[in-house]
Motif scaffolding. Structure first.
Motif, PDB file in Angstrom:
ATOM      1  N   ASN A   3       0.855  -1.180   0.000  1.00 23.38           N
ATOM      2  CA  ASN A   3       0.000   0.000   0.000  1.00 23.38           C
ATOM      3  C   ASN A   3       0.894   1.234   0.000  1.00 23.38           C
ATOM      4  N   ASN A   4       0.471   2.262  -0.694  1.00 18.64           N
ATOM      5  CA  ASN A   4       1.220   3.517  -0.684  1.00 18.64           C
ATOM      6  C   ASN A   4       0.711   4.414   0.423  1.00 18.64           C
ATOM      7  N   LEU A   5       1.644   5.005   1.141  1.00 16.82           N
ATOM      8  CA  LEU A   5       1.343   6.048   2.113  1.00 16.82           C
ATOM      9  C   LEU A   5       2.127   7.277   1.675  1.00 16.82           C
ATOM     10  N   ASN A   6       1.405   8.309   1.267  1.00 16.31           N
ATOM     11  CA  ASN A   6       2.043   9.538   0.810  1.00 16.31           C
ATOM     12  C   ASN A   6       2.118  10.530   1.959  1.00 16.31           C
ATOM     13  N   ILE A   7       3.313  10.985   2.233  1.00 12.35           N
ATOM     14  CA  ILE A   7       3.528  12.006   3.245  1.00 12.35           C
ATOM     15  C   ILE A   7       3.803  13.304   2.503  1.00 12.35           C
ATOM     16  N   LEU A   8       2.857  14.237   2.632  1.00 14.72           N
ATOM     17  CA  LEU A   8       2.931  15.515   1.945  1.00 14.72           C
ATOM     18  C   LEU A   8       3.418  16.568   2.933  1.00 14.72           C
ATOM     19  N   ILE A   9       4.448  17.284   2.546  1.00 11.40           N
ATOM     20  CA  ILE A   9       5.059  18.266   3.434  1.00 11.40           C
ATOM     21  C   ILE A   9       4.836  19.653   2.859  1.00 11.40           C
ATOM     22  N   ASP A  10       4.164  20.487   3.629  1.00  8.46           N
ATOM     23  CA  ASP A  10       3.929  21.873   3.246  1.00  8.46           C
ATOM     24  C   ASP A  10       5.286  22.585   3.238  1.00  8.46           C
ATOM     25  N   CYS A  11       5.704  23.040   2.068  1.00  7.62           N
ATOM     26  CA  CYS A  11       6.992  23.738   1.932  1.00  7.62           C
ATOM     27  C   CYS A  11       6.780  25.199   1.537  1.00  7.62           C
ATOM     28  N   SER A  12       5.660  25.766   1.958  1.00 14.19           N
ATOM     29  CA  SER A  12       5.408  27.181   1.680  1.00 14.19           C
ATOM     30  C   SER A  12       6.264  28.046   2.608  1.00 14.19           C
ATOM     31  N   GLY A  13       6.304  29.324   2.320  1.00 13.21           N
ATOM     32  CA  GLY A  13       7.141  30.249   3.077  1.00 13.21           C
ATOM     33  C   GLY A  13       6.823  30.317   4.558  1.00 13.21           C
ATOM     34  N   SER A  14       5.561  30.109   4.937  1.00  9.82           N
ATOM     35  CA  SER A  14       5.200  30.186   6.362  1.00  9.82           C
ATOM     36  C   SER A  14       5.814  29.051   7.178  1.00  9.82           C
ATOM     37  N   MET A  15       6.292  28.020   6.516  1.00  5.40           N
ATOM     38  CA  MET A  15       6.909  26.890   7.223  1.00  5.40           C
ATOM     39  C   MET A  15       8.351  27.189   7.656  1.00  5.40           C
ATOM     40  N   LYS A  16       8.876  28.352   7.288  1.00  3.47           N
ATOM     41  CA  LYS A  16      10.217  28.759   7.731  1.00  3.47           C
ATOM     42  C   LYS A  16      10.216  29.218   9.188  1.00  3.47           C
ATOM     43  N   GLU A  17       9.064  29.625   9.666  1.00  2.00           N
ATOM     44  CA  GLU A  17       8.954  30.301  10.956  1.00  2.00           C
ATOM     45  C   GLU A  17       8.809  29.331  12.125  1.00  2.00           C
ATOM     46  N   TRP A  18       9.208  29.789  13.303  1.00  2.42           N
ATOM     47  CA  TRP A  18       8.959  29.123  14.580  1.00  2.42           C
ATOM     48  C   TRP A  18       9.531  27.709  14.685  1.00  2.42           C
ATOM     49  N   GLY A  19      10.595  27.426  13.966  1.00  2.00           N
ATOM     50  CA  GLY A  19      11.258  26.126  14.068  1.00  2.00           C
ATOM     51  C   GLY A  19      10.522  24.979  13.397  1.00  2.00           C
ATOM     52  N   LYS A  20       9.578  25.304  12.517  1.00  6.60           N
ATOM     53  CA  LYS A  20       8.808  24.248  11.848  1.00  6.60           C
ATOM     54  C   LYS A  20       9.697  23.385  10.960  1.00  6.60           C
ATOM     55  N   ASP A  21      10.726  23.990  10.370  1.00  9.22           N
ATOM     56  CA  ASP A  21      11.633  23.240   9.500  1.00  9.22           C
ATOM     57  C   ASP A  21      12.308  22.110  10.275  1.00  9.22           C
ATOM     58  N   GLU A  22      12.778  22.403  11.473  1.00 14.41           N
ATOM     59  CA  GLU A  22      13.432  21.364  12.285  1.00 14.41           C
ATOM     60  C   GLU A  22      12.443  20.279  12.705  1.00 14.41           C
ATOM     61  N   LEU A  23      11.232  20.679  12.994  1.00 11.76           N
ATOM     62  CA  LEU A  23      10.201  19.705  13.355  1.00 11.76           C
ATOM     63  C   LEU A  23       9.897  18.782  12.175  1.00 11.76           C
ATOM     64  N   LYS A  25      11.956  18.011   9.733  1.00  9.10           N
ATOM     65  CA  LYS A  25      13.102  17.096   9.585  1.00  9.10           C
ATOM     66  C   LYS A  25      13.017  15.949  10.582  1.00  9.10           C
ATOM     67  N   SER A  26      12.616  16.249  11.810  1.00  6.97           N
ATOM     68  CA  SER A  26      12.461  15.189  12.823  1.00  6.97           C
ATOM     69  C   SER A  26      11.380  14.194  12.425  1.00  6.97           C
ATOM     70  N   PHE A  27      10.271  14.713  11.886  1.00  2.00           N
ATOM     71  CA  PHE A  27       9.186  13.825  11.481  1.00  2.00           C
ATOM     72  C   PHE A  27       9.576  12.982  10.268  1.00  2.00           C
ATOM     73  N   ILE A  28      10.337  13.536   9.354  1.00  4.06           N
ATOM     74  CA  ILE A  28      10.825  12.756   8.217  1.00  4.06           C
ATOM     75  C   ILE A  28      11.668  11.588   8.723  1.00  4.06           C
ATOM     76  N   ASN A  29      12.564  11.851   9.663  1.00  6.64           N
ATOM     77  CA  ASN A  29      13.378  10.776  10.253  1.00  6.64           C
ATOM     78  C   ASN A  29      12.498   9.747  10.958  1.00  6.64           C
ATOM     79  N   LEU A  30      11.486  10.219  11.661  1.00  8.12           N
ATOM     80  CA  LEU A  30      10.566   9.312  12.346  1.00  8.12           C
ATOM     81  C   LEU A  30       9.853   8.404  11.344  1.00  8.12           C
ATOM     82  N   PHE A  31       9.351   8.987  10.259  1.00  7.06           N
ATOM     83  CA  PHE A  31       8.668   8.192   9.235  1.00  7.06           C
ATOM     84  C   PHE A  31       9.622   7.185   8.590  1.00  7.06           C
ATOM     85  N   HIS A  32      10.866   7.586   8.359  1.00  2.00           N
ATOM     86  CA  HIS A  32      11.845   6.643   7.788  1.00  2.00           C
ATOM     87  C   HIS A  32      12.062   5.462   8.740  1.00  2.00           C
TER      88      HIS A  32
END
Length: 146
Positions: A3-23, A25-32
Motif C-alpha cells: 500500500n502507498n502512504l504519501n507524506i505531503l510536506i507543506d513547503c510554503s514560506g510560512s513553514m520557515k517560521e517558529w522552528g517548523k523546518d526542524e520539526l 526534519k524530525s518527522f521525516i526521520n521518524l517516518f523513515h
C-alpha cells in the motif's frame, strides 16, 4: 500487496517560521524509522513536497518558499487512491469549495501558529492532529480505516 502512504510536506514560506523546518526534519526521520518496522511492512512511504505544486521530495533540494496552491494539492489527492498525511501549519486559505472529499487524508498541525480549522476542513476525517499526536495519525490512517 504493498500500500502507498504519501507524506505531503507543506513547503510554503510560512513553514520557515517558529522552528517548523526542524520539526519537519524530525518527522521525516521518524517516518523513515517506522517505514522499516514490521508494523508497516505492507506500506511504501512516499514523500512529497507541496507549495505551488506537488512533487517528489528530495531531502537535499527542497526550500521553504512561495505559497500553498490548494488546487495542486487537491488534484494530487483526487488522482490517487493512496492514503495521505499532510504536515502543514494550515496557513493558507481554502478558496475552492470542498464538496465531496474523494480522497483519504489526515492532517497534522505543525507549529504553534498552526490553523487547525483550515486543516480540519481539508482532512477527509474533518479532524486535524496536533504535532505531538503524529504517531496516532500514522496508525489511524494505516490501520484505522480512513
Amino acid at each position: 500487496m504493498m500500500n502507498n502512504l504519501n507524506i505531503l510536506i507543506d513547503c510554503s514560506g510560512s513553514m520557515k517560521e517558529w522552528g517548523k523546518d526542524e520539526l519537519i526534519k524530525s518527522f521525516i526521520n521518524l517516518f523513515h524509522r517506522y517505514s522499516n518496522s514490521l508494523d508497516f511492512q505492507n506500506y511504501k512511504f512516499n514523500f512529497y513536497y507541496w507549495n505551488e505544486k506537488v512533487e517528489k521530495f528530495d531531502d537535499n533540494k527542497y526550500s521553504l518558499e512561495g505559497k500553498s496552491n490548494l488546487k495542486a494539492l487537491l488534484v494530487f489527492l483526487e488522482n490517487n487512491n493512496d492514503k495521505n498525511i499532510l504536515l502543514s501549519d494550515g496557513n493558507f486559505e481554502i478558496t475552492i469549495p470542498l464538496k465531496q472529499k474523494n480522497y483519504s487524508l489526515i492532517c497534522v498541525c505543525i507549529g504553534s501558529d498552526s490553523n487547525p480549522l483550515t486543516l480540519k476542513k481539508l482532512s477527509s476525517t474533518n479532524f486535524a492532529y496536533s504535532a505531538d499526536k503524529i504517531l496516532y495519525a500514522l496508525k489511524n490512517i494505516c490501520f484505522g480505516g480512513v
